[in-house]
Design an enzyme around this catalytic site. Structure first.
Site, short mmCIF file in Angstrom:
data_model
loop_
_atom_site.label_atom_id
_atom_site.label_comp_id
_atom_site.label_asym_id
_atom_site.label_seq_id
_atom_site.Cartn_x
_atom_site.Cartn_y
_atom_site.Cartn_z
CB CYS A 110 -0.91 -0.04 1.22
SG CYS A 110 -1.81 1.48 1.55
CB CYS A 113 0.29 1.84 4.11
SG CYS A 113 -1.40 1.25 3.98
#
Length: 185
Positions: A110, A113
């Site tokens: 991600c 993230c």
């Protein structure tokens, strides 16, 4: 400041079997050198260190190398990683904590993230002793993510006394997370 350098093309020895270094006339090389004195490369400058501790900004910015060189980058401060929580440690670390707990749900693939990780690290340092910070890899612990209805990552949940108090979804600025944290301290 840019400088124009004169070049001499010398074929590689493997490119031409008939080439030998003796055939290169030294007069052509010396005539270039006579016109302009080129600096000789003496290798990399290595500054000996006395300790393995960190260098403060004041010390490193004033450190100069020979011929006017300067150190242009500094080592980052040693990052304190936010510890990971798994299915086996969830109950003891998060739900039974006496302090409020910030949990970041993330995955290694991600991109957002990875953008929020440094923010969570800063918050962990800023609120040390007042707030515990953990992270949950949703690929490794999908049962925790399912239990709390995590449908997109990054998601940050704040727990207090084992109860879910606030949720922030997405890569948000530090100020947004700080506002959420301050409500529960």
């Amino acid at each position: 400041m840019a400088a124009v350098l004169e070049c001499v093309s010398v074929p590689r020895a493997s490119a031409s079997p008939a080439f030998s270094p003796a055939k290169l006339s030294s007069s052509s090389v010396s005539s270039i050198s006579a016109r302009r004195r080129l600096p000789q490369f003496k290798g990399l400058k290595v500054v000996p260190t006395r300790s393995f501790g960190s260098v403060s900004h004041r010390q490193s910015s004033s450190l100069k190398l020979g011929r006017g060189g300067r150190i242009v980058c500094e080592a980052q401060e040693t990052a304190v990683e936010v510890p990971a929580v798994s299915d086996s440690t969830w109950q003891s670390l998060v739900l039974e904590s006496e302090l409020p707990v910030l949990v970041e749900f993330w995955a290694p693939w991600c991109g957002p993230c990875r953008m929020i990780h440094p923010v969570i690290n800063e918050l962990s340092k800023q609120y040390a002793g007042k707030l515990k910070c953990y992270k949950v890899n949703t690929d490794e612990s999908p049962s925790i993510a399912t239990r709390y209805g995590i449908r997109s990552i990054p998601t940050v949940i704040i727990f207090r006394n084992g109860d879910k108090k606030d949720t922030v979804i997405g890569a948000v600025p530090k100020s947004t997370l700080t506002t959420s944290i301050e409500k529960f301290l």
